[in-house]
Design an enzyme around this catalytic site. Structure first.
Site, PDB file in Angstrom:
ATOM      1  N   CYS A  26     -10.992 -11.560  14.073  1.00  0.00           N
ATOM      2  CA  CYS A  26     -10.662 -11.991  12.716  1.00  0.00           C
ATOM      3  C   CYS A  26     -11.864 -11.959  11.766  1.00  0.00           C
ATOM      4  O   CYS A  26     -11.704 -12.153  10.560  1.00  0.00           O
ATOM      5  CB  CYS A  26     -10.035 -13.379  12.737  1.00  0.00           C
ATOM      6  SG  CYS A  26      -8.431 -13.399  13.554  1.00  0.00           S
ATOM      7  N   HIS A  30      -9.035  -7.217   8.071  1.00  0.00           N
ATOM      8  CA  HIS A  30      -7.721  -6.929   8.639  1.00  0.00           C
ATOM      9  C   HIS A  30      -6.651  -7.488   7.703  1.00  0.00           C
ATOM     10  O   HIS A  30      -6.962  -8.165   6.724  1.00  0.00           O
ATOM     11  CB  HIS A  30      -7.574  -7.543  10.046  1.00  0.00           C
ATOM     12  CG  HIS A  30      -7.646  -9.028  10.079  1.00  0.00           C
ATOM     13  ND1 HIS A  30      -8.823  -9.738   9.899  1.00  0.00           N
ATOM     14  CD2 HIS A  30      -6.675  -9.958  10.237  1.00  0.00           C
ATOM     15  CE1 HIS A  30      -8.568 -11.031   9.977  1.00  0.00           C
ATOM     16  NE2 HIS A  30      -7.260 -11.198  10.173  1.00  0.00           N
ATOM     17  N   HIS A  70      -0.622  -7.199  -1.689  1.00  0.00           N
ATOM     18  CA  HIS A  70      -1.507  -6.031  -1.599  1.00  0.00           C
ATOM     19  C   HIS A  70      -2.861  -6.281  -2.263  1.00  0.00           C
ATOM     20  O   HIS A  70      -3.398  -5.448  -2.980  1.00  0.00           O
ATOM     21  CB  HIS A  70      -0.826  -4.778  -2.157  1.00  0.00           C
ATOM     22  CG  HIS A  70       0.231  -4.273  -1.235  1.00  0.00           C
ATOM     23  ND1 HIS A  70       1.498  -4.800  -1.205  1.00  0.00           N
ATOM     24  CD2 HIS A  70       0.194  -3.314  -0.285  1.00  0.00           C
ATOM     25  CE1 HIS A  70       2.203  -4.178  -0.288  1.00  0.00           C
ATOM     26  NE2 HIS A  70       1.440  -3.279   0.301  1.00  0.00           N
ATOM     27  N   GLU A 109       1.309 -15.632   9.611  1.00  0.00           N
ATOM     28  CA  GLU A 109       0.586 -14.358   9.620  1.00  0.00           C
ATOM     29  C   GLU A 109       1.223 -13.377  10.601  1.00  0.00           C
ATOM     30  O   GLU A 109       1.071 -12.182  10.450  1.00  0.00           O
ATOM     31  CB  GLU A 109      -0.872 -14.563  10.029  1.00  0.00           C
ATOM     32  CG  GLU A 109      -1.678 -15.339   9.032  1.00  0.00           C
ATOM     33  CD  GLU A 109      -3.112 -15.543   9.480  1.00  0.00           C
ATOM     34  OE1 GLU A 109      -3.947 -15.793   8.596  1.00  0.00           O
ATOM     35  OE2 GLU A 109      -3.409 -15.466  10.689  1.00  0.00           O
TER      36      GLU A 109
END
EC number: 4.-.-.-
Length: 119
Positions: A26, A30, A70, A109
């Site tokens: 992490c 990503h 985005h 997530e």
């Protein structure tokens, strides 16, 4: 008795947890396909039989679409602690300021993980 309603919102975004050791997955850049679930509660219903009309949550969808979808979340929130927990708190505070019936926000997530903020 308490009435509760929930509504889901979806967005895709990237983030990076830079405070983690470099070898942690992490810590690398990503992304996720996030799900935000907002819960509103009330002891009574309004004159239409609603806790709140779902249509009144449209500003949250607009906020998510314009500011989060985005995007790189570290830039959006201006810090490096962009975890599901921090996102849940952020969206809770945003909603609570506009929809006082807000009682919790959950953020996912992945299909198997959820974080919830419920003061």
């Amino acid at each position: 008795m308490m009435f509760r309603i929930t509504k889901e919102f979806h967005f895709s975004a990237s983030h990076q947890l830079k405070s983690l050791p470099a070898e942690h997955q992490c810590a690398r850049l990503h992304g996720h396909n996030y799900i935000v679930e907002v819960e509103l509660s009330g002891e009574t219903l309004n004159e239409h039989g609603f806790v709140r009309d779902y249509h009144e949550l449209a500003p949250l969808k607009q906020y998510i679409d314009e500011c989060f979808d985005h995007r790189h979340l570290n830039d959006v929130l201006g810090h490096d602690r962009v975890t599901a927990e921090c996102l849940a708190q952020h969206f809770y505070e945003w909603c609570q300021a506009r929809l006082p019936e807000t009682t919790a926000v959950r953020v996912s997530e992945t299909a198997k993980t959820w974080a919830e903020y419920r003061p």
